[in-house]
Design a protein around this motif. Structure first.
Motif, PDB file in Angstrom:
ATOM      1  N   VAL A  56       1.067  -1.167   0.033  1.00 19.28           N
ATOM      2  CA  VAL A  56      -0.099  -0.287   0.260  1.00 19.28           C
ATOM      3  C   VAL A  56       0.811   1.326  -0.027  1.00 19.28           C
ATOM      4  O   VAL A  56       1.824   1.321   0.841  1.00 19.28           O
ATOM      5  N   ILE A  57       0.811   2.121  -0.947  1.00 21.21           N
ATOM      6  CA  ILE A  57       1.333   3.144  -0.992  1.00 21.21           C
ATOM      7  C   ILE A  57       0.573   4.695  -0.363  1.00 21.21           C
ATOM      8  O   ILE A  57      -0.530   4.564  -0.819  1.00 21.21           O
ATOM      9  N   PRO A  58       1.290   5.451   0.053  1.00 18.65           N
ATOM     10  CA  PRO A  58       0.670   6.586   0.534  1.00 18.65           C
ATOM     11  C   PRO A  58      -0.075   7.279  -0.632  1.00 18.65           C
ATOM     12  O   PRO A  58       0.527   7.395  -1.934  1.00 18.65           O
ATOM     13  N   PHE A  59      -1.271   7.683  -0.348  1.00 15.06           N
ATOM     14  CA  PHE A  59      -2.160   8.433  -1.486  1.00 15.06           C
ATOM     15  C   PHE A  59      -2.706   9.697  -1.297  1.00 15.06           C
ATOM     16  O   PHE A  59      -2.740  10.725  -1.884  1.00 15.06           O
ATOM     17  N   ALA A  60      -3.493   9.938   0.046  1.00 14.22           N
ATOM     18  CA  ALA A  60      -4.024  11.065   0.339  1.00 14.22           C
ATOM     19  C   ALA A  60      -3.717  11.400   2.089  1.00 14.22           C
ATOM     20  O   ALA A  60      -3.812  10.626   2.738  1.00 14.22           O
ATOM     21  N   TRP A  61      -3.195  12.685   2.435  1.00 12.58           N
ATOM     22  CA  TRP A  61      -2.771  13.120   3.704  1.00 12.58           C
ATOM     23  C   TRP A  61      -3.782  13.954   4.116  1.00 12.58           C
ATOM     24  O   TRP A  61      -4.126  14.971   3.620  1.00 12.58           O
ATOM     25  N   ASN A  62      -4.055  13.936   5.476  1.00 14.23           N
ATOM     26  CA  ASN A  62      -5.164  14.970   6.065  1.00 14.23           C
ATOM     27  C   ASN A  62      -4.479  15.000   7.726  1.00 14.23           C
ATOM     28  O   ASN A  62      -4.059  13.962   8.142  1.00 14.23           O
ATOM     29  N   GLY A  63      -4.922  16.288   7.820  1.00 15.93           N
ATOM     30  CA  GLY A  63      -4.415  16.580   9.575  1.00 15.93           C
ATOM     31  C   GLY A  63      -2.768  16.565   9.629  1.00 15.93           C
ATOM     32  O   GLY A  63      -2.564  16.195  10.632  1.00 15.93           O
ATOM     33  N   VAL A  64      -2.071  17.001   8.684  1.00 13.68           N
ATOM     34  CA  VAL A  64      -0.557  16.669   8.891  1.00 13.68           C
ATOM     35  C   VAL A  64      -0.030  18.095   9.791  1.00 13.68           C
ATOM     36  O   VAL A  64      -0.315  19.083   9.148  1.00 13.68           O
TER      37      VAL A  64
END
Length: 172
Positions: A56-64
């Motif tokens: 699984v590769i990172p796709f969408a980031w929230n609340g960084v």
């Protein structure tokens, strides 16, 4: 440099990791919010998946959020967020927060897909420093305003970022 994952262990649904820069790169840590090699190695732990032949590769980031800068070694805690993504907490070796991610969604990709995407040329994207000769054919030295207003932009542009060109002397 991007092989800083030192240890990974699991407790139920939580994943823990220890990540560190190589000794020769520790001095660079202060130049970044979170050194890219530390973030990359932390993601190596985050993308571990029980599926066979799939990552699984990172796709969408929230609340960084970045809480501190300059860490050369970190501890990472990864668990599931309420929306099904991964919640990530990064702390320095004293336990002080460095970075937090409320949710990171991933997308599965097979080893075959990764190999096909990069083909014979290696990675999809790369960074390379190419020294051009002043006045080289087809090259122009332009400010951002000149690029934005130009009717036709040359194939090669050296973007004037307001930095003294002498800073790059001796860089190959």
């Amino acid at each position: 440099m991007f092989r800083g994952l030192r240890a990974v262990w699991r407790r139920g649904e939580e994943l823990f990791a220890e990540v560190a820069l190589p000794q020769e790169s520790v001095g660079e840590a202060g130049g970044f919010g979170l050194h890219p090699a530390l973030l990359d190695a932390s993601m190596h732990a985050a993308i571990l998946n029980d599926g066979e032949g799939e990552t699984v590769i990172p796709f969408a980031w929230n609340g960084v959020r970045l809480h501190a800068v300059g860490a050369a070694a970190v501890r990472v805690r990864i668990d599931r967020s309420d929306d099904g993504g991964m919640r990530i907490a990064v702390a320095d070796v004293t336990g002080a927060p460095v970075m937090s991610v409320a949710s990171m969604a991933g997308r599965p990709v097979s080893a075959d897909q990764l190999g096909t995407a990069s083909g014979d040329v290696g990675a999809l994207y790369g960074i390379g420093w190419v020294r051009g000769a002043a006045g080289a054919a087809g090259a122009a030295w332009m400010s951002w305003e000149e690029v934005a207003q130009a009717e036709e932009v040359p194939e090669t542009v050296v973007l004037d970022c307001g930095v003294d060109a002498g800073v790059f002397d001796g860089v190959d």
